[in-house]
Write an enzyme that holds these catalytic residues in place. Structure first.
Site, PDB file in Angstrom:
ATOM      1  N   HIS A  61      -2.913-104.785  73.307  1.00 51.34           N
ATOM      2  CA  HIS A  61      -1.801-104.733  72.268  1.00 51.34           C
ATOM      3  C   HIS A  61      -2.276-105.498  71.243  1.00 51.34           C
ATOM      4  O   HIS A  61      -2.543-105.089  69.997  1.00 51.34           O
ATOM      5  CB  HIS A  61      -0.398-104.862  72.712  1.00 51.34           C
ATOM      6  CG  HIS A  61       0.507-105.271  71.518  1.00 51.34           C
ATOM      7  ND1 HIS A  61       0.939-104.227  70.714  1.00 51.34           N
ATOM      8  CD2 HIS A  61       1.243-106.332  71.213  1.00 51.34           C
ATOM      9  CE1 HIS A  61       1.744-104.710  69.613  1.00 51.34           C
ATOM     10  NE2 HIS A  61       1.825-105.946  70.191  1.00 51.34           N
ATOM     11  N   HIS A  85      -0.480-112.859  67.813  1.00 53.73           N
ATOM     12  CA  HIS A  85       0.894-113.009  67.276  1.00 53.73           C
ATOM     13  C   HIS A  85       1.990-113.150  68.029  1.00 53.73           C
ATOM     14  O   HIS A  85       3.199-113.427  67.792  1.00 53.73           O
ATOM     15  CB  HIS A  85       1.133-111.468  66.444  1.00 53.73           C
ATOM     16  CG  HIS A  85       1.166-110.265  67.279  1.00 53.73           C
ATOM     17  ND1 HIS A  85       0.146-109.506  67.429  1.00 53.73           N
ATOM     18  CD2 HIS A  85       2.572-109.671  67.601  1.00 53.73           C
ATOM     19  CE1 HIS A  85       0.816-108.379  68.407  1.00 53.73           C
ATOM     20  NE2 HIS A  85       2.009-108.772  68.324  1.00 53.73           N
ATOM     21  N   GLU A  89       6.081-116.664  71.034  1.00 55.67           N
ATOM     22  CA  GLU A  89       7.082-115.861  71.485  1.00 55.67           C
ATOM     23  C   GLU A  89       6.963-115.637  72.960  1.00 55.67           C
ATOM     24  O   GLU A  89       8.044-115.936  73.596  1.00 55.67           O
ATOM     25  CB  GLU A  89       7.258-114.686  70.706  1.00 55.67           C
ATOM     26  CG  GLU A  89       8.284-113.780  71.035  1.00 55.67           C
ATOM     27  CD  GLU A  89       9.944-114.352  70.594  1.00 55.67           C
ATOM     28  OE1 GLU A  89       9.749-115.349  69.849  1.00 55.67           O
ATOM     29  OE2 GLU A  89      10.764-113.681  70.723  1.00 55.67           O
ATOM     30  N   ASP A  90       5.990-115.261  73.483  1.00 53.49           N
ATOM     31  CA  ASP A  90       5.961-114.666  74.531  1.00 53.49           C
ATOM     32  C   ASP A  90       5.215-115.361  75.692  1.00 53.49           C
ATOM     33  O   ASP A  90       5.410-115.085  77.156  1.00 53.49           O
ATOM     34  CB  ASP A  90       5.299-113.232  74.777  1.00 53.49           C
ATOM     35  CG  ASP A  90       6.051-112.107  74.054  1.00 53.49           C
ATOM     36  OD1 ASP A  90       7.231-112.533  73.785  1.00 53.49           O
ATOM     37  OD2 ASP A  90       5.748-111.208  73.740  1.00 53.49           O
ATOM     38  N   ASP A 152       1.929-104.742  63.726  1.00 53.00           N
ATOM     39  CA  ASP A 152       2.585-104.872  65.161  1.00 53.00           C
ATOM     40  C   ASP A 152       3.482-103.572  65.459  1.00 53.00           C
ATOM     41  O   ASP A 152       3.211-103.142  66.425  1.00 53.00           O
ATOM     42  CB  ASP A 152       3.321-106.006  65.185  1.00 53.00           C
ATOM     43  CG  ASP A 152       3.860-106.360  66.693  1.00 53.00           C
ATOM     44  OD1 ASP A 152       3.397-106.013  67.646  1.00 53.00           O
ATOM     45  OD2 ASP A 152       5.041-107.107  66.667  1.00 53.00           O
ATOM     46  N   ASP A 272       5.156 -73.386  51.634  1.00 52.31           N
ATOM     47  CA  ASP A 272       4.037 -72.747  51.252  1.00 52.31           C
ATOM     48  C   ASP A 272       3.414 -73.519  50.071  1.00 52.31           C
ATOM     49  O   ASP A 272       3.187 -73.142  48.921  1.00 52.31           O
ATOM     50  CB  ASP A 272       4.559 -71.312  50.342  1.00 52.31           C
ATOM     51  CG  ASP A 272       4.791 -70.319  51.223  1.00 52.31           C
ATOM     52  OD1 ASP A 272       4.111 -70.593  52.328  1.00 52.31           O
ATOM     53  OD2 ASP A 272       5.589 -69.194  50.932  1.00 52.31           O
TER      54      ASP A 272
HETATM   55 MN    MN Z   1       3.636-107.341  69.441  1.00 52.99          MN
END
Ligand code: MN
Length: 720
Positions: A61, A85, A89-90, A152, A272
């Site tokens: 990712h 990034h 956080e993760d 992201d 159209d």
């Molecule tokens: Mn992310």
């Protein structure tokens, strides 16, 4: 749980770190590409063992996010930040570690993205979406944080299929409400269009399918005409031997959908449409090509737009025209230069293109964002139209406001520096008037705490609570300020009324009368003569010191000669009682700081009420010449409250002597309001304490306790 929409990613289609490095080598130098690779190794290790919903290793990712930014030729720091990034956080990697490994700038970028990830958008209301966009922009000090966040979000949207249906819809709505408009604001058309189409597909799958089928069918039917028009245009341009690029444009489904939904055109009118884009080398050529097109097919009147002379608010420039094609089909043509094309596709990100070799940090990023704004401004100025609508862009990009959540998830915007009190008044005047404390992000905080972007603020109120004059020292909004002032003015008025009534009653007693003995019509007539609508207003005027109680009393009880003189004399035996609770209309002079037990006198001060001095105050001499301003006062029996007194303590210099005295003072139930220290020589020191006491007896107790301390040489009550 994988949904049936899961698209398995095959090894061949996988974009690898080696592909990213190849792409980066086309515009970054070797050293920078090596740094990116090092970031990849770092990120892969941090995310080791983590998987995305699709089952693939997590690191895929961030690499894809970096790829989106690399396609826009963003600088090395942005690419590295994109790869990292999610690590704060993760994976719980501390910001300090990122800083140590990749420097301050990257650490700030990653931290900024993490902070944006933490704020959650809950509300459905349109106006709230606008506020949320502003909140996001207000939170970033480096515009690249937004660019990484957009990339992201774009990749998350591309891989949205694996999410649960409800989550998919929530993310899609957020994308349409928040992220696509931000991309639009920053002129990043390519990203905006893709976010919109992906969001549309996820939010309204049925409508999306119907519409895309209709478009595909319409295109198939008209393939022939399309080819015919295209070759006619090419022929015309080739005749002039121009260097050009001709693109046949696909209409984006979301913009078609919006046109149909908002009934901008009928169904056929919307479908159209044959759309082409001609990209050439110079502005001059753009206008020449326009002439050729109008020569080739007749233009539709009123549809020509010159966005080169008058650019759109986000910097978009192009010529737009609509032509009558063969069989009367409308043909939309956009004509622009390569530069304009780049700005139209990438917006603010275009400013990093070809400039990536530049050195410099966040300031440089900010400089580029400003440069972009400056260029917009320049374009607007050259176009000679109002700058007003550009203000929107500027305010949105660098707002001077903070955005905070109510407990219900609504967003309030307040000026920078606003406090919990401002927030309370912004919610409702009653909330402001009765607030006593605040919870900021669920933590109990003082009312004066300045608020930060993204915080959730809850105000705690209490019935009977009222505004504190001290709030005026820190509130930032006009609403809070005027409400507090209004309240205090009313309060002062009430207090003045009460005091004035007592002063008049006392004056009447001196004349051997009393308020209740005055007939109503006599009183009412005097009230009118003095120019007041009510008795209370007259009392307040007396209480504020604007009108002498004795003079008013004399007019109510006219006396003759001797009688008056006698009344005056006996009157002095009935002084006005000071209760200590009169509030804003009775002040205790700071020069002598009288406390209960001291002999006192009152001095009427116009507009302020009564100022109480101690009888021994040196400043009284000044007022001797105005005896009419004097009023006899005494302390109310059994008075309770806290009064300020000043004491002077001379001590020998010893370690901790101040702390010892302070402890002694609080032992006696007194508070220290202020202390000043005056060192005379190396041996002894003078300490001046302002403390609170109930009365003279209390003060005497404090003095006794301090005097017995060995370091204390002298102690006295000081008056100025
Ligand atoms: Mn992310």
């Amino acid at each position: 749980m994988a949904s049936p929409l899961t698209v398995p990613v095959t090894e061949e289609s996988r974009f690898l770190i080696s592909d990213l490095c190849d792409l980066l080598e086309t515009y970054l130098d070797k050293q920078q590409v090596r740094e990116v690779y090092r970031a990849y190794l770092f990120g892969a290790e941090a995310h080791e063992g983590q998987h995305r919903k699709s089952g693939e290793p997590y690191i895929y990712h961030p690499v894809e996010v970096a790829r989106i930014l690399a396609d826009m030729h963003m600088d090395a720091q942005s690419i590295i930040a994109a790869i990292l990034h999610d690590v704060i956080e993760d994976t719980g990697t501390p910001k300090e570690t990122v800083r140590a490994e990749f420097g301050e700038e990257v650490a700030e970028l990653v931290d900024g993205v993490s902070k944006l990830t933490q704020i959650k958008f809950e509300s459905q209301a349109e106006a709230q979406a606008e506020n949320f966009r502003k909140m996001m922009l207000a939170m970033v000090r480096d515009i690249r944080v937004i660019l990484v966040k957009l990339a992201d979000r774009l990749h998350n949207m591309r891989t949205l299929g694996v999410m649960r249906a409800d989550k998919r819809r929530r993310i899609a709505r957020e994308t349409l409400d928040i992220y696509a408009p931000i991309a639009n604001r920053l002129g990043m058309n390519q990203i905006r269009l893709e976010l919109e189409d992906l969001g549309f597909a996820a939010l309204y799958p049925m409508r999306y399918r119907v519409l895309s089928d209709a478009v595909r069918k319409a295109r198939g039917n008209r393939k022939e005409i399309l080819n015919k028009i295209e070759s006619a245009i090419r022929q015309r341009l080739d005749q002039e031997q121009l260097a050009y690029r001709l693109l046949s444009r696909e209409k984006h489904l979301y913009s078609l959908y919006k046109k149909i939904r908002d009934r901008v055109g009928s169904f056929t009118e919307v479908f159209d449409v044959y759309a082409f884009r001609v990209i050439v080398g110079s502005v001059d050529t753009c206008y020449r090509v326009l002439g050729m097109m109008h020569n080739l097919y007749k233009p539709v009147p009123g549809r020509f737009k010159d966005y080169i002379a008058i650019p759109k608010a986000n910097g978009y420039q192009s010529l737009h025209t609509v032509l009558f094609g063969p069989y009367g089909v409308p043909i939309e043509v956009q004509i622009r230069t390569e530069d304009m094309e780049r700005v139209a596709e990438s917006g603010i990100a275009a400013h990093w293109l070809y400039k990536s070799a530049d050195k410099g940090g966040r300031n440089n990023a900010q400089t580029r964002a400003r440069e972009w704004l400056r260029e917009l401004l320049e374009m607007q100025r050259n176009a000679g139209n109002s700058l007003e609508f550009l203000e929107n862009v500027k305010i949105d990009l660098f707002p001077d406001e903070v955005y905070v959540f109510t407990p219900a998830g609504d967003i309030l915007n307040l000026p920078r520096g606003a406090t919990a009190v401002d927030f309370a008044y912004a919610v409702h005047t009653d909330v402001g008037n009765t607030c006593i404390a605040a919870k900021i992000d669920r933590r109990l905080s003082p009312l004066r705490t300045p608020l930060l972007n993204g915080q959730t603020v809850e105000v705690i109120t209490a019935t009977g609570a009222h505004p504190n004059p001290a709030w005026l020292n820190f509130v930032a909004t006009a609403k809070a300020r005027s409400n507090i002032r209004h309240y205090l003015k009313n309060l002062q008025n009430d207090e003045a009324t009460e005091l004035g009534q007592r002063m008049l009653d006392k004056a009447l007693h001196n004349l051997n009368s009393a308020l209740q003995e005055i007939p109503d019509q006599v009183f009412d007539q005097l009230t009118r003569e003095c120019g007041f609508k009510s008795r209370e207003a007259l009392y307040a005027d007396i209480g504020l010191g604007n009108r002498m109680a004795m003079l008013v009393a004399r007019r109510l009880v006219p006396l003759e000669g001797d009688e008056a003189a006698r009344a005056q004399e006996t009157g002095h035996s009935q002084p006005l009682a000071i209760r200590g609770t009169e509030g804003m209309v009775v002040h205790f002079a700071r020069c002598c700081r009288p406390i209960p037990g001291d002999a006192i006198v009152g001095f009427i001060s116009a507009g302020r009420g009564l100022v109480i001095h101690s009888e021994s105050c040196k400043n009284l001499a000044e007022y001797r010449s105005r005896p009419e301003k004097w009023i006899d006062v005494e302390w109310q029996k059994g008075i309770e409250g806290e009064f300020s007194a000043e004491i002077r303590v001379d001590v020998t210099n010893q370690k901790g002597v101040l702390a010892t005295i302070a402890a002694e003072i609080s032992e006696t139930g007194s508070n220290i309001e202020n202390v000043s220290i005056e060192e005379r020589d190396g041996l002894d020191t003078g300490l001046n304490f302002t403390i609170t006491v109930h009365d003279r007896a209390h003060l005497a107790r404090v003095v006794r306790c301090i005097r017995k301390l060995p370091a204390v040489m002298r102690i006295s009550r000081s008056r100025h």
